[in-house]
Structure formats: C-alpha cells, structure tokens
Design an enzyme around this catalytic site. Structure first.
Site, PDB file in Angstrom:
ATOM      1  N   GLU A 108       0.829  -1.160  -0.090  1.00 20.04           N
ATOM      2  CA  GLU A 108       0.095   0.041  -0.126  1.00 20.04           C
ATOM      3  C   GLU A 108       0.713   1.324   0.155  1.00 20.04           C
ATOM      4  O   GLU A 108       1.685   1.374   0.892  1.00 20.04           O
ATOM      5  CB  GLU A 108      -0.807   0.194   1.155  1.00 20.04           C
ATOM      6  CG  GLU A 108      -2.113  -0.901   1.379  1.00 20.04           C
ATOM      7  CD  GLU A 108      -1.584  -2.218   1.884  1.00 20.04           C
ATOM      8  OE1 GLU A 108      -2.413  -3.378   1.731  1.00 20.04           O
ATOM      9  OE2 GLU A 108      -0.623  -2.554   2.517  1.00 20.04           O
ATOM     10  N   TYR A 120       7.893   2.145  -8.006  1.00 20.95           N
ATOM     11  CA  TYR A 120       6.957   0.825  -7.923  1.00 20.95           C
ATOM     12  C   TYR A 120       6.561   0.517  -9.310  1.00 20.95           C
ATOM     13  O   TYR A 120       6.902  -0.791  -9.790  1.00 20.95           O
ATOM     14  CB  TYR A 120       5.921   0.753  -7.067  1.00 20.95           C
ATOM     15  CG  TYR A 120       6.112   1.133  -5.530  1.00 20.95           C
ATOM     16  CD1 TYR A 120       7.449   0.535  -4.875  1.00 20.95           C
ATOM     17  CD2 TYR A 120       5.326   1.816  -4.825  1.00 20.95           C
ATOM     18  CE1 TYR A 120       7.677   1.109  -3.654  1.00 20.95           C
ATOM     19  CE2 TYR A 120       5.594   2.204  -3.425  1.00 20.95           C
ATOM     20  CZ  TYR A 120       6.868   1.821  -2.822  1.00 20.95           C
ATOM     21  OH  TYR A 120       7.293   2.068  -1.658  1.00 20.95           O
TER      22      TYR A 120
END
Length: 150
Positions: A108, A120
């Site tokens: 998250e 990411y």
C-alpha cells in the site's frame, strides 16, 4: 549502489536505528514494540536492512504467506534518498520473495506519494485498487499495488 552498501537480514540490535528511520519517514510510524514483535515472533515476517559504514540507513519489512508476499514497510534515511538505495532494496526484496516461492508481491502506498509510486511502476507494480481512508493520521487513501513475480 556501490560496495560500501550491504543488504542483510535485520537483527534485534538494528531496531533502534530502524525505528529512527521509521519516525523520520512516516507520520504514523510503527512502534519499537511492533518492530520487535515482527522480527522475533511473526513467523511470516522477513526484515532486511541496508547498512552503510556500520550504520543502518534503510530497511524493508515483508510478510510471505504461501505464494503471496506483502511489503509492510520500506524506507531509506532522508540523508541517503535519491541514490537508488530504495530501488536496490526493493529489487533485493523482490528476489527474496521469489526464492521463497511467492508469486505476487503487494504493498500500500499513499495516493499522494508520487515518488514511491513511480519507483514501484518502474519495477513492474500496477495499481490494483484503493483502500479508502487507510492511513490513520489523516485518513488518506492508499493505492494497492501488485507485481507478479513470475
């Protein structure tokens, strides 16, 4: 990352330094007690640190449960950000998850944390959903991001 940086398993003796980085990095940091629990009692947890000249400058926590893995927390000391240390740590963590037979890795990230999201995405993560009001300090939403580990 040059050879002065090493990535290794976290030890109990590292928790003070990890906790300091945690406090500098997050508005709702994990407690020292939580870090001790994760390291010493959570059978699913794996923690890594990045060491530079005898000091811990980054860390990553993982839970690996069967073929699913999750990053619980990852941070680099503010003085060392922007040097690709976080990327090296994340790549190392992804490889560790593969070696432990994980097929997917999730995390998250705050919807406002565009720098982390960019990293990411660079490593193949995709947005899988939103967790509404996820963060307890300001009720900001979190993006759930996933990557298939092959």
């Amino acid at each position: 990352m040059d050879e002065r940086f090493t990535i290794r398993a976290m030890k109990k003796e590292d928790i003070e330094e990890v906790y300091e980085i945690e406090k500098m990095s997050f508005t709702a940091p994990w407690s020292k007690e939580s870090l001790y629990y994760e390291l010493e009692q959570n059978l699913f947890a794996k923690y890594l640190v990045v060491e530079y000249e005898g000091s811990v400058i980054g860390y990553c926590g993982l839970w690996v449960i069967m073929d699913d893995a999750q990053i619980t927390n990852i941070a680099v000391h503010p003085d060392f950000r922007g040097r690709k240390i976080g990327e090296a740590l994340l790549r190392f963590s992804m490889q560790l998850c593969k070696e432990m037979s994980a097929k997917r890795l999730s995390l998250e990230v705050r919807v406002s944390n565009h720098i982390a999201q960019s990293l990411y995405r660079k490593l193949g993560f995709e947005t899988g959903g939103i967790r509404k009001n996820y963060y307890t300090d300001n009720y900001e939403d979190a993006k759930v991001m996933w990557v298939n580990l092959g």
